[in-house]
Motif scaffolding. Structure first.
Motif, PDB file in Angstrom:
ATOM      1  N   ASP A 186       0.857  -1.183   0.000  1.00 31.66           N
ATOM      2  CA  ASP A 186       0.000   0.000   0.000  1.00 31.66           C
ATOM      3  C   ASP A 186       0.894   1.233   0.000  1.00 31.66           C
ATOM      4  N   GLU A 187       0.893   1.990  -1.104  1.00 31.50           N
ATOM      5  CA  GLU A 187       1.797   3.132  -1.211  1.00 31.50           C
ATOM      6  C   GLU A 187       1.495   4.218  -0.190  1.00 31.50           C
ATOM      7  N   TYR A 188       0.275   4.228   0.341  1.00 34.06           N
ATOM      8  CA  TYR A 188      -0.064   5.219   1.358  1.00 34.06           C
ATOM      9  C   TYR A 188       0.442   4.800   2.733  1.00 34.06           C
ATOM     10  N   ALA A 189       0.959   3.568   2.845  1.00 29.88           N
ATOM     11  CA  ALA A 189       1.447   3.057   4.126  1.00 29.88           C
ATOM     12  C   ALA A 189       2.913   2.651   3.990  1.00 29.88           C
ATOM     13  N   ALA A 190       3.696   3.501   3.361  1.00 30.88           N
ATOM     14  CA  ALA A 190       5.140   3.299   3.234  1.00 30.88           C
ATOM     15  C   ALA A 190       5.812   4.652   3.407  1.00 30.88           C
ATOM     16  N   VAL A 191       6.680   4.761   4.402  1.00 33.60           N
ATOM     17  CA  VAL A 191       7.281   6.053   4.720  1.00 33.60           C
ATOM     18  C   VAL A 191       8.051   6.609   3.522  1.00 33.60           C
ATOM     19  N   GLY A 192       8.865   5.769   2.874  1.00 30.35           N
ATOM     20  CA  GLY A 192       9.647   6.232   1.733  1.00 30.35           C
ATOM     21  C   GLY A 192       8.784   6.740   0.596  1.00 30.35           C
ATOM     22  N   THR A 193       7.649   6.069   0.356  1.00 24.65           N
ATOM     23  CA  THR A 193       6.754   6.497  -0.719  1.00 24.65           C
ATOM     24  C   THR A 193       6.157   7.867  -0.428  1.00 24.65           C
ATOM     25  N   VAL A 194       5.777   8.091   0.815  1.00 23.27           N
ATOM     26  CA  VAL A 194       5.213   9.394   1.186  1.00 23.27           C
ATOM     27  C   VAL A 194       6.252  10.491   0.995  1.00 23.27           C
ATOM     28  N   PHE A 195       7.515  10.227   1.374  1.00 26.68           N
ATOM     29  CA  PHE A 195       8.571  11.215   1.134  1.00 26.68           C
ATOM     30  C   PHE A 195       8.738  11.477  -0.362  1.00 26.68           C
ATOM     31  N   SER A 196       8.576  10.421  -1.172  1.00 22.39           N
ATOM     32  CA  SER A 196       8.790  10.568  -2.611  1.00 22.39           C
ATOM     33  C   SER A 196       7.794  11.531  -3.240  1.00 22.39           C
ATOM     34  N   TRP A 197       6.591  11.650  -2.682  1.00 24.52           N
ATOM     35  CA  TRP A 197       5.615  12.582  -3.235  1.00 24.52           C
ATOM     36  C   TRP A 197       6.158  14.008  -3.195  1.00 24.52           C
ATOM     37  N   SER A 198       6.772  14.362  -2.053  1.00 24.70           N
ATOM     38  CA  SER A 198       7.357  15.705  -1.943  1.00 24.70           C
ATOM     39  C   SER A 198       8.602  15.827  -2.803  1.00 24.70           C
ATOM     40  N   TYR A 199       9.400  14.784  -2.857  1.00 23.86           N
ATOM     41  CA  TYR A 199      10.646  14.828  -3.630  1.00 23.86           C
ATOM     42  C   TYR A 199      10.364  15.013  -5.116  1.00 23.86           C
TER      43      TYR A 199
END
Length: 416
Positions: free
Chosen positions: A128-141
């Motif tokens: 679940d991409e909404y439940a992965a810390v790295g994925t959430v950071f990637s949205w801002s990156y």
């Protein structure tokens, strides 16, 4: 009506959805500061920080259960710390323990000890991409400009707990004006935290993400060059600070520091006097320690011994030897590894002073004798300097003394 607009990327996304009536309220959440909404639309910004240690542990207790947390209180505290007290990371970590009957909090703490894999561990098993810390950071990156994204990656290479804007400029290899613009872009995206005037730090997990991006998207040569730039900045700034501790007349008497001029693009600050230099040394102490470790680890062995030598006057004044002895030993090893006999002699002298001041005279005398042997072997000499107490300086052929340090009293052995 209450309108909630979640995870907005820009003011342009929000404005078409704002109600026309002043009787309605809009709550917008975002990883960006959305400054345009504040400036033009009268929004009130509320910046949320990470949880406190107590709040973080309480969140873990709610997810994992009181009994299991009570059985491992120290592990729960450490788990919260390794999650950076970040709510999403805490929820993912808590779920990993709660969903496994035989899992322990301590076991997960052990898994998170590996920094290289910490972000991948802080993700759920169902992709679940909404439940992965790295994925959430990637949205801002991914929303950053190419220049800001590159700065983010390179700043992840900084070894210390925080950084100044000039140190950031050295890492990025950009003028101060451009660097400040990039730092503003990163703080606006909540990928970097401004902790004071011209001082910044990463959240622990964001730093790991920045380092992950640097390893994936920067070449080995690009990473090595950025590290060389920032180490050069620390060497030359520490040298400038060291000079500020010494009256000009003494500098004229004892000669110059052997560090040459700064490389192109390296602009160490000028210090107005003793107090300003002392303040810089104390503020940067943890970063300087980290820089020595990084220099040794990355093969920049000259910088590894030059940093503590440049800081010699600060070390003599504040005497933080207990925390610095291991650093000095590492610096000595760096000098030996590249057969830099001058660096080795100077580090052995500095170790002699450190051991003298912490009450270990036998080791102090031993290191100073070793330094004397090295100096004789390479044609250096040790000479007393008239500065109000017994001092010894390292002289090289055709140069003035480079460092002046208090002599070790050997009268118990019949010598001086």
């Amino acid at each position: 009506m209450l309108v909630v607009l979640d995870n907005a990327a820009s003011p342009q996304q929000v404005r078409p959805l704002l109600p026309g009536s002043s009787r309605s309220l809009v709550v917008v959440t975002s990883r960006s500061q959305l400054s345009g909404l504040v400036a033009r639309d009268g929004a009130h910004r509320l910046t949320l920080d990470v949880l406190t240690p107590t709040q973080a542990t309480e969140l873990l207790r709610r997810i994992i259960g009181s009994r299991r947390i009570k059985n491992e209180p120290d592990a729960a505290t450490e788990l919260a710390r390794r999650c950076g007290h970040l709510p999403l990371a805490l929820r993912i970590a808590g779920e990993r323990v709660a969903s496994r009957r035989h899992a322990t909090v301590g076991g997960l703490v052990g898994e998170l000890a590996d920094e290289e894999n910490r972000l991948s561990t802080l993700a759920t098993d169902d992709d679940d991409e909404y439940a992965a810390v790295g994925t959430v950071f990637s949205w801002s990156y991914r929303a950053l400009s190419p220049e800001a994204a590159r700065a983010f990656r390179l700043l992840g290479l900084h070894a210390g707990p925080d950084m100044s804007a000039p140190a950031a400029a050295a890492l990025v290899g950009a003028p101060m004006g451009e660097t400040r613009r990039l730092l503003t872009a990163l703080t606006s995206a909540h990928l970097l935290q401004e902790t004071g005037r011209d001082r910044y730090r990463f959240h622990d997990l964001v730093r790991l993400y920045a380092l992950e991006r640097a390893n994936a998207e920067e070449t080995e040569e690009s990473r090595a060059e950025a590290i060389r730039r920032v180490l050069a900045w620390y060497v030359h700034t520490a040298t400038a600070a060291g000079r500020a501790f010494i009256p000009p007349a003494v500098i004229a008497q004892t000669g110059a520091f052997p560090v040459g001029g700064p490389p192109a693009g390296c602009q160490p600050p000028a210090f107005a006097g003793h107090d300003q230099a002392l303040d810089w040394c104390e503020t940067e102490n943890a970063n300087l320690v980290a820089a020595v470790y990084q220099a040794n680890r990355s093969g920049e062995h000259v910088a590894a011994w030059q940093i503590p030598i440049a800081l010699g006057n600060f070390l003599f004044l504040r005497k933080p030897w207990t925390s610095w002895v291991s650093i000095l030993q590492l610096s000595r090893c760096s000098a030996e590894q590249i057969s830099d006999r001058a660096g080795e002699a100077r580090m052995r002298l500095l170790l002699g002073i450190a051991y003298r001041d912490i009450g270990r005279p036998d080791e102090a005398v031993g290191y100073c004798r070793q330094a004397l042997v090295v100096c004789k072997n390479v044609g250096f000499s040790l000479r007393a300097a008239d500065a109000g107490e017994d001092l010894v300086g390292v002289f090289g052929p055709g140069e003035g003394p480079w460092v002046v340090v208090p002599a070790v009293d050997e009268r118990a052995d019949g010598g001086g």
